[in-house]
Design an enzyme around this catalytic site. Structure first.
Site, short mmCIF file in Angstrom:
data_model
loop_
_atom_site.label_atom_id
_atom_site.label_comp_id
_atom_site.label_asym_id
_atom_site.label_seq_id
_atom_site.Cartn_x
_atom_site.Cartn_y
_atom_site.Cartn_z
N GLU A 158 -9.37 3.96 1.86
CA GLU A 158 -9.05 3.58 0.68
C GLU A 158 -8.27 2.86 0.68
O GLU A 158 -7.81 2.32 -0.87
CB GLU A 158 -8.17 5.61 0.74
CG GLU A 158 -6.51 5.27 0.80
CD GLU A 158 -6.72 5.03 2.12
OE1 GLU A 158 -7.97 5.54 2.93
OE2 GLU A 158 -5.51 5.25 3.04
N LYS A 202 1.07 -1.62 0.43
CA LYS A 202 0.20 -0.02 0.00
C LYS A 202 1.13 1.04 0.04
O LYS A 202 1.33 1.15 1.18
CB LYS A 202 -0.95 -0.05 1.20
CG LYS A 202 -1.44 1.12 1.52
CD LYS A 202 -2.53 1.50 2.97
CE LYS A 202 -2.66 2.77 2.73
NZ LYS A 202 -4.33 2.78 4.55
N ASP A 246 1.59 6.20 5.43
CA ASP A 246 0.52 5.48 4.67
C ASP A 246 0.80 5.05 3.68
O ASP A 246 0.51 3.52 2.62
CB ASP A 246 -0.96 6.31 4.63
CG ASP A 246 -2.01 4.85 4.92
OD1 ASP A 246 -2.22 4.36 5.59
OD2 ASP A 246 -3.22 5.52 4.15
N ASP A 260 -2.51 10.39 3.06
CA ASP A 260 -3.65 9.71 3.53
C ASP A 260 -4.35 10.60 4.02
O ASP A 260 -3.90 10.94 5.69
CB ASP A 260 -3.86 8.26 4.28
CG ASP A 260 -5.74 7.95 4.42
OD1 ASP A 260 -6.39 8.99 4.05
OD2 ASP A 260 -5.73 6.79 5.48
N ARG A 319 -7.75 -0.42 1.12
CA ARG A 319 -8.12 -1.80 0.80
C ARG A 319 -8.51 -1.13 -0.56
O ARG A 319 -8.50 -2.10 -1.36
CB ARG A 319 -8.97 -2.06 1.84
CG ARG A 319 -10.32 -1.23 1.51
CD ARG A 319 -11.14 -1.29 2.83
NE ARG A 319 -10.99 -0.81 4.18
CZ ARG A 319 -11.16 -1.37 5.16
NH1 ARG A 319 -12.44 -1.83 5.48
NH2 ARG A 319 -10.88 -0.68 6.52
N ASP A 354 -11.91 7.14 3.47
CA ASP A 354 -10.92 7.15 4.50
C ASP A 354 -9.84 5.51 5.06
O ASP A 354 -8.95 5.65 4.80
CB ASP A 354 -10.73 6.81 5.89
CG ASP A 354 -9.76 8.00 6.34
OD1 ASP A 354 -8.73 7.65 5.46
OD2 ASP A 354 -9.79 8.55 7.71
N LYS A 361 -9.91 13.47 7.66
CA LYS A 361 -9.59 12.74 9.01
C LYS A 361 -9.48 13.58 10.31
O LYS A 361 -9.30 14.83 9.53
CB LYS A 361 -8.04 12.23 9.57
CG LYS A 361 -8.01 10.83 8.69
CD LYS A 361 -6.11 10.46 8.64
CE LYS A 361 -6.38 8.89 8.53
NZ LYS A 361 -6.86 8.52 8.58
N1 BES Z 1 -4.20 5.00 7.10
C1 BES Z 1 -4.84 4.51 7.50
C2 BES Z 1 -4.85 3.66 8.59
C3 BES Z 1 -3.62 3.91 9.70
C4 BES Z 1 -4.77 4.77 10.99
C5 BES Z 1 -2.60 3.90 9.86
C6 BES Z 1 -3.93 5.07 11.76
C7 BES Z 1 -1.74 3.93 10.75
C8 BES Z 1 -1.99 4.82 11.47
C9 BES Z 1 -6.41 3.94 6.99
O1 BES Z 1 -6.06 4.67 5.43
C10 BES Z 1 -7.30 4.48 7.26
O2 BES Z 1 -8.25 5.52 7.99
N2 BES Z 1 -8.59 3.67 8.19
C11 BES Z 1 -9.54 3.60 8.93
C12 BES Z 1 -10.35 2.58 8.13
C13 BES Z 1 -12.38 2.65 8.95
C14 BES Z 1 -12.39 3.98 7.73
C15 BES Z 1 -12.84 1.96 8.54
C16 BES Z 1 -9.23 3.76 10.21
O3 BES Z 1 -8.69 1.96 10.44
O4 BES Z 1 -10.48 4.16 10.83
ZN ZN Z 2 -4.44 4.94 4.35
ZN ZN Z 3 -7.45 5.80 5.04
#
Ligand code: BES
Ligand code: ZN
Ligand code: ZN
Length: 469
Positions: free
Chosen positions: A316, A232, A255, A237, A318, A314, A244
């Site tokens: 994204e 990834k 990210d 992000d 996946r 967010d 966020k």
């Molecule tokens: N890049 C983030 C995950 C992340 C969060 C990595 C904190 C490192 C530290 C990912 O893209 C994301 O934002 N995931 C969301 C998913 C949710 C919207 C289902 C998350 O983990 O909050």
């Molecule tokens: Zn991300």
């Molecule tokens: Zn994200």
């Protein structure tokens, strides 16, 4: 700082500092016990006692173990930065060589790209003295290659997002391919359209930087195995329109850590000249906001052809991985293994803490073998088990699948199960997903990690690939 392996000799030079790693048990018989007693030194793990009059530095070691030696060496690497000696020497043997090198290189790592006046280390050379250079030479070289590949990964992750965006990441991959004689193919947005990568294109649409799908390959003659690595590469992000909160956006340059790990691994494998064919695929994309941003309620058509209901922009990573995984499985015929690396979910950190990589996949045996390799390499991993009930939480009322779960629990696993939707039947047992959301980046030091990127994945995957026969 250069590290050299030399045959045992005591370096009688006032400008050389000699390091002694010492356990509390050994301390009772130590030559300088009375002086050490006066300093209150008890040889507790990672405690230091310099004896500058004798050009000696003592570091405590609870007992001999890889982990203890590694963190002690990391402590020393940090402490000697201000010292005025020219060289450091350390006695090593077969068991301590690797953790000492790892501790020195990874624990002593600094990212100084943006510092106007970085402090220069006075110690320019570290001598590791052993009984037989010939016996330890190969292990020495190998450990250095892997530690430096880990630092290579860290450097890319640590680079600011305006300097390391999809286009610059693609350039960097091209350079790595050139330097290490790897094949390289980079898909720009025109090519991504042709490939019907609707998910990647949607996520990257609001960015001023073109999304890229990077493919580099190491193909030795008579390779025994064929591996596909997928990373990834969200160079930033912001969350997209599902923006966020301000505090959560800080550090989101990390990210791209999955992509950077994959690049570090192929660098290490090619430099170690392992007898395995390795393909690295990276989805390099920036998730931003703007009038042309993709939005919650959009329905995307993935490369595989499945439609995806977007309920949160967010989630994204996946989406990007769905297309990259599909592309990789078309390009790498009959892979032995398929591994993806991604800072995918905050939920993984909730489940396992921020130090441990979450491992998901269908094959218990493969998960077991990976956890063995991780243990040997000194990285923390833990399995998160799939089940059919969690899979149902990704059901969409309007499309084939939804990009988020409809329940608030098990978020790391449901993200893994979303990826599973894009794994072909014949590859199910060969695939593992590594969620490195917690382990890839830190704002406070732990183990051999300093502030910033850790290079998570590089050591354990290289260890696993080395073990393949
Ligand atoms: N890049 C983030 C995950 C992340 C969060 C990595 C904190 C490192 C530290 C990912 O893209 C994301 O934002 N995931 C969301 C998913 C949710 C919207 C289902 C998350 O983990 O909050
Ligand atoms: Zn991300
Ligand atoms: Zn994200």
């Amino acid at each position: 700082m250069k590290i050299e392996l030399i045959n045992k000799e005591s370096i009688n030079d006032k400008k050389n500092l000699t390091l002694k790693l010492i356990t509390p048990q050994r301390l009772t018989k130590a030559k300088f016990k009375r002086t050490l007693d006066k300093a209150g030194f008890k040889a507790e793990q990672d405690t230091l006692c310099p004896m500058h009059g004798k050009s000696l530095l003592f570091c405590g070691l609870e007992e001999h173990s890889d982990e203890n030696i590694r963190t002690a060496a990391a402590t020393v690497a940090k402490a000697i930065k201000g010292f005025e000696y020219k060289t450091l020497s350390i006695a090593v043997d077969k068991t301590s060589l690797r953790p000492i090198i790892e501790g020195l290189i990874l624990g002593g790592y600094e990212f100084n790209t943006y510092k106007s006046n970085p402090k220069k280390m006075k110690i320019k050379k570290i001598y590791l003295s052993c009984d037989d250079v010939k016996e330890l030479g190969a292990l020495f070289e190998e450990t250095i290659v892997i530690a430096e590949a880990t630092c290579f990964t860290r450097d890319i992750v640590n680079t600011a997002p305006d300097d390391m965006h999809p286009e610059t990441l693609a350039k960097l991959a091209k350079k790595l391919a050139r330097d290490n004689k790897l094949e390289c193919n980079i898909l720009d947005e025109k090519a991504l359209k042709k490939e019907k990568c609707g998910a990647i294109l949607a996520v990257g649409r609001a960015s001023r930087h073109e999304s890229k799908l990077i493919h580099i390959a190491y193909k030795p003659q008579n390779a025994k195995k064929r591996i596909a690595l997928i990373g990834k590469g969200l160079t930033y992000d912001s969350g997209g329109l599902s923006l966020k909160p301000a505090a959560s956006m800080v550090t989101m340059k990390m990210d791209k850590a999955g992509a950077c790990a994959v690049l570090g691994i192929i660098k290490a494998v090619s430099e170690l000249k392992l007898d395995i064919e390795v393909h690295a695929f990276v989805g390099a994309v920036e998730n931003m906001i703007g009038g042309d941003a993709y939005k919650p309620d959009d329905v995307l058509v993935s490369r595989k052809g499945d439609t995806i209901e977007v309920r949160n922009t967010d989630a994204e990573g996946r989406l990007v991985l769905a297309d990259v995984l599909d592309y990789a499985q078309d390009k790498v015929k009959e892979p032995d293994y398929l591994f993806d690396f991604a800072t995918l979910t905050g939920a993984c950190m909730v489940a396992l803490g921020q130090y441990t990589t979450g491992v998901m996949g269908h094959s218990n045996r493969l998960r077991h073998n990976l956890s063995k390799a991780a243990g040997a390499a000194g990285e923390l991993t833990a399995s998160l088990p799939f089940n059919k009930h969690l899979k149902k939480q990704l059901k969409s009322e309007i499309a084939d699948i939804c990009n988020i779960s409809n329940k608030p629990y098990g978020g790391a696993i449901t993200a893994g199960l979303f990826l599973d939707n894009f794994i072909k039947d014949e590859n199910k047992e060969k695939w593992l997903h590594f969620d490195i959301a917690g382990s890839a980046y830190t704002e406070s030091p732990w183990d051999v990690n300093v502030h910033g990127a850790t290079g998570a994945g590089v050591r354990f995957m290289t260890q696993f690939l080395k073990s393949l026969k």
